[in-house]
Scaffold this active site. Structure first.
Site, PDB file in Angstrom:
ATOM      1  N   THR A   1       0.852  -1.198   0.000  1.00 46.74           N
ATOM      2  CA  THR A   1       0.000   0.000   0.000  1.00 46.74           C
ATOM      3  C   THR A   1       0.884   1.243   0.000  1.00 46.74           C
ATOM      4  O   THR A   1       0.665   2.182  -0.760  1.00 46.74           O
ATOM      5  CB  THR A   1      -0.915  -0.021   1.245  1.00 46.74           C
ATOM      6  OG1 THR A   1      -1.746  -1.186   1.161  1.00 46.74           O
ATOM      7  CG2 THR A   1      -1.779   1.222   1.349  1.00 46.74           C
TER       8      THR A   1
ATOM      9  N   ASN B   1      -6.456  -8.786  -7.834  1.00 47.33           N
ATOM     10  CA  ASN B   1      -6.532  -9.564  -6.596  1.00 47.33           C
ATOM     11  C   ASN B   1      -7.849 -10.299  -6.419  1.00 47.33           C
ATOM     12  O   ASN B   1      -7.926 -11.287  -5.710  1.00 47.33           O
ATOM     13  CB  ASN B   1      -6.265  -8.661  -5.390  1.00 47.33           C
ATOM     14  CG  ASN B   1      -6.995  -7.349  -5.455  1.00 47.33           C
ATOM     15  OD1 ASN B   1      -6.877  -6.612  -6.436  1.00 47.33           O
ATOM     16  ND2 ASN B   1      -7.765  -7.044  -4.439  1.00 47.33           N
TER      17      ASN B   1
ATOM     18  N   GLN C   1      -0.031  -9.406  -6.778  1.00 44.86           N
ATOM     19  CA  GLN C   1      -0.632 -10.737  -6.945  1.00 44.86           C
ATOM     20  C   GLN C   1       0.055 -11.537  -8.045  1.00 44.86           C
ATOM     21  O   GLN C   1      -0.090 -12.752  -8.103  1.00 44.86           O
ATOM     22  CB  GLN C   1      -2.132 -10.601  -7.258  1.00 44.86           C
ATOM     23  CG  GLN C   1      -2.952  -9.979  -6.146  1.00 44.86           C
ATOM     24  CD  GLN C   1      -3.106 -10.879  -4.918  1.00 44.86           C
ATOM     25  OE1 GLN C   1      -2.898 -12.087  -4.962  1.00 44.86           O
ATOM     26  NE2 GLN C   1      -3.479 -10.276  -3.800  1.00 44.86           N
TER      27      GLN C   1
ATOM     28  N   SER D   1       4.688  -7.002  -2.511  1.00 48.50           N
ATOM     29  CA  SER D   1       4.356  -7.149  -1.095  1.00 48.50           C
ATOM     30  C   SER D   1       4.905  -8.481  -0.600  1.00 48.50           C
ATOM     31  O   SER D   1       4.692  -9.514  -1.247  1.00 48.50           O
ATOM     32  CB  SER D   1       2.834  -7.132  -0.904  1.00 48.50           C
ATOM     33  OG  SER D   1       2.503  -7.341   0.439  1.00 48.50           O
ATOM     34  N   ALA D   2       5.568  -8.485   0.567  1.00 47.95           N
ATOM     35  CA  ALA D   2       6.182  -9.731   1.058  1.00 47.95           C
ATOM     36  C   ALA D   2       5.139 -10.769   1.481  1.00 47.95           C
ATOM     37  O   ALA D   2       5.299 -11.956   1.219  1.00 47.95           O
ATOM     38  CB  ALA D   2       7.115  -9.416   2.230  1.00 47.95           C
ATOM     39  N   HIS D   3       4.032 -10.307   2.099  1.00 44.97           N
ATOM     40  CA  HIS D   3       3.134 -11.310   2.685  1.00 44.97           C
ATOM     41  C   HIS D   3       2.256 -12.040   1.680  1.00 44.97           C
ATOM     42  O   HIS D   3       1.524 -12.960   2.036  1.00 44.97           O
ATOM     43  CB  HIS D   3       2.304 -10.706   3.834  1.00 44.97           C
ATOM     44  CG  HIS D   3       1.164  -9.833   3.432  1.00 44.97           C
ATOM     45  ND1 HIS D   3      -0.138 -10.283   3.471  1.00 44.97           N
ATOM     46  CD2 HIS D   3       1.101  -8.561   3.012  1.00 44.97           C
ATOM     47  CE1 HIS D   3      -0.941  -9.302   3.093  1.00 44.97           C
ATOM     48  NE2 HIS D   3      -0.204  -8.241   2.812  1.00 44.97           N
TER      49      HIS D   3
ATOM     50  N   THR E   1      13.341   3.815  10.435  1.00 41.81           N
ATOM     51  CA  THR E   1      14.285   2.692  10.562  1.00 41.81           C
ATOM     52  C   THR E   1      13.719   1.464   9.857  1.00 41.81           C
ATOM     53  O   THR E   1      12.562   1.105  10.058  1.00 41.81           O
ATOM     54  CB  THR E   1      14.546   2.391  12.058  1.00 41.81           C
ATOM     55  OG1 THR E   1      15.058   3.585  12.643  1.00 41.81           O
ATOM     56  CG2 THR E   1      15.546   1.257  12.239  1.00 41.81           C
TER      57      THR E   1
ATOM     58  N   CYS F   1      -9.307  -6.687   1.837  1.00 44.15           N
ATOM     59  CA  CYS F   1      -9.453  -5.318   2.319  1.00 44.15           C
ATOM     60  C   CYS F   1     -10.912  -4.874   2.314  1.00 44.15           C
ATOM     61  O   CYS F   1     -11.317  -4.063   3.125  1.00 44.15           O
ATOM     62  CB  CYS F   1      -8.654  -4.366   1.459  1.00 44.15           C
ATOM     63  SG  CYS F   1      -6.977  -4.892   1.259  1.00 44.15           S
TER      64      CYS F   1
HETATM   65  N1  PLP Z   1      -2.121  -4.411  -4.231  1.00 39.13           N
HETATM   66  C1  PLP Z   1      -2.766  -5.567  -4.428  1.00 39.13           C
HETATM   67  C2  PLP Z   1      -3.086  -6.007  -5.818  1.00 39.13           C
HETATM   68  C3  PLP Z   1      -3.150  -6.357  -3.341  1.00 39.13           C
HETATM   69  O1  PLP Z   1      -3.794  -7.498  -3.529  1.00 39.13           O
HETATM   70  C4  PLP Z   1      -2.839  -5.899  -2.030  1.00 39.13           C
HETATM   71  C5  PLP Z   1      -3.302  -6.645  -0.849  1.00 39.13           C
HETATM   72  O2  PLP Z   1      -4.396  -7.182  -0.813  1.00 39.13           O
HETATM   73  C6  PLP Z   1      -2.156  -4.689  -1.893  1.00 39.13           C
HETATM   74  C7  PLP Z   1      -1.811  -3.967  -3.010  1.00 39.13           C
HETATM   75  C8  PLP Z   1      -1.777  -4.159  -0.543  1.00 39.13           C
HETATM   76  O3  PLP Z   1      -0.747  -4.935   0.000  1.00 39.13           O
HETATM   77  P1  PLP Z   1      -0.253  -4.688   1.512  1.00 39.13           P
HETATM   78  O4  PLP Z   1      -1.120  -5.569   2.363  1.00 39.13           O
HETATM   79  O5  PLP Z   1       1.189  -5.136   1.520  1.00 39.13           O
HETATM   80  O6  PLP Z   1      -0.394  -3.258   1.792  1.00 39.13           O
END
Ligand code: PLP
Length: 409
Positions: free
Chosen positions: A72, A158, A203, A223-225, A261, A350
């Site tokens: 994000t 997503n 994604q 995004s790492a997760h 940091t 989200c």
């Molecule tokens: N962009 C896309 C396409 C996503 O699917 C997501 C998370 O659902 C994000 C951005 C946001 O990722 P983060 O959770 O690392 O902020």
């Protein structure tokens, strides 16, 4: 009851190798990478190694990577940061506003950044998509104009997994930039005149080639997760020479682009996660994931009357299934599946919890009712054939029960 996880687009578990790589940076190697003593230097070296791993994955140079606190944040930096830095050339009166092009089906991290820019006086075009969720390159070409400074189109969606024609879009932007250059006496386009191209590859990263040169992008978000790394870490690739202003101010970390940091352990985890994506073992697993996806789609559509697939059949992420059921409500399906030990989602993580129908499904032209009856199943590395068979067994029963309650047919 064994738990089945089919919500990998929301988040993924940490790969054991990722976790192992991270652990020392919570304990003995806890130094601050800005410190000049040995502890600090160890942390700094670990971060440099992670930066190299990302550069290798993206086919770019390590200094082109900016670590952030999430995707994000990376999306915000790409959009707010470049538009803020853009110098709009002298244009006819009333046309000096920066213009941004994006699509109606972007993640809120992109859409809300664009809305914020609109509030600050920018002009934004939200391109529609076709019934499969694809951006039409011809529409994009028509939208490009002299004050366009940025195009932001996601690599893969997503919710519905639709893969956008990023290379084609990049060629269209490049062509426009070349034409513009010809009209400049210096033969050199300053930023603000040269349209930048950003893609959110959050994604896509598990499955698709993310080489930034092949894609032809100036900015790319990770995004790492979502790739078996930790939560709370993201990265932005920003091509060398791209003018970009920070959105977070402070001690000037990450070449002044993201103060604060650094999350050293998280960054090490992200570095390990991108290394793992490239391992042959996971490439083979992705073939299996695609087979499971196809089995789910084929059997759901065949065995459950009044079901439809949302998104493209061909331009689709290998792990995404998004289906709507007439006469059944998405949230009720998710709850019923959860009671059977299967974790799924109605739309993006989200926006779940919101009563609004998904903006992505509405952009495909679905009715509100159909959009509310949608279920997203996203597969990942731990899924087995048994998981798929269980879903195919319990889902028709759940839909039938819910339809009875809603008085459908
Ligand atoms: N962009 C896309 C396409 C996503 O699917 C997501 C998370 O659902 C994000 C951005 C946001 O990722 P983060 O959770 O690392 O902020």
């Amino acid at each position: 009851m064994p738990k089945i996880y089919l919500d990998y687009a929301a988040t993924t578990p940490c790969d054991p190798k990722v976790l192992r790589a991270m652990l020392p940076y919570f304990k003995k190697d806890f130094g601050n990478p800005s410190s000049i003593h040995g502890f600090g230097q160890k942390a700094l070296n670990a971060m440099s190694e992670a930066r190299e791993a990302l550069a290798d994955f993206l086919g770019c140079d390590a200094p082109e990577i900016v670590f952030t606190g999430s995707a994000t944040e990376a999306d915000n930096l790409a959009i707010l940061g470049t538009v803020k830095a853009a110098k709009i050339p002298a244009l006819p009166a009333g046309r000096q506003k920066p213009h941004i092009i994006t699509s109606q089906i972007e993640h809120p991290a992109v859409l809300e950044s664009c809305r914020e820019l609109e509030k600050r006086g920018a002009e934004v075009t939200y391109l529609p998509v076709d019934k499969d969720g694809l951006v039409q390159v011809l529409e994009l070409k028509k939208a490009l104009k002299p004050n366009t400074v940025l195009v932001s189109i996601m690599y893969a969606n997503n919710e519905i997994g639709t893969i956008q024609p990023i290379q084609e879009i990049s060629e269209a932007i490049n062509e426009y930039n070349i034409q513009k250059t010809k009209s400049v006496p210096t033969g050199h386009l300053p930023q603000g005149d040269k349209i930048l191209f950003h893609t959110d590859a959050v994604q896509a990263a598990n499955f698709l080639d993310c080489d930034v040169k092949k894609l032809g992008v100036d900015l790319l978000t990770l995004s790492a997760h979502k790739i078996y790394g930790p939560k709370g870490v993201g990265a932005l690739y920003a091509k060398k020479g791209t003018l970009i202003n920070p959105v977070i101010y402070g001690g000037g970390h990450e070449r002044g682009l993201r103060s604060g940091t650094e999350n050293v352990a998280g960054i090490v985890g992200l570095g390990q996660a991108v290394k793992e994506i490239q391992s042959p073992n996971y490439k083979i697993q992705n073939i299996r994931i695609r087979q499971f996806r196809d089995k789910l789609i084929k059997n759901i559509l065949k065995n459950i009357e009044g079901s439809r697939l949302n998104g493209s059949l061909t331009q689709r992420l290998p792990n995404n299934v998004n289906v709507s059921f007439e006469g059944a409500e998405g949230e009720a399906i998710v709850i019923a599946l959860d009671q059977k030990g299967v974790a799924t989602s109605t739309g993006s993580a989200c926006s779940s919890g919101s009563l609004e129908p998904s903006h992505v499904l509405m952009a495909l032209g679905l009715s509100e009712e159909t959009a509310h009856g949608s279920l997203r199943l996203t597969l990942g590395r731990t899924n087995t054939l048994k998981d798929i068979e269980k879903v195919l067994k319990v889902l028709p029963v759940i839909i039938q029960k819910l339809r009875k309650i809603s008085g459908y047919k």
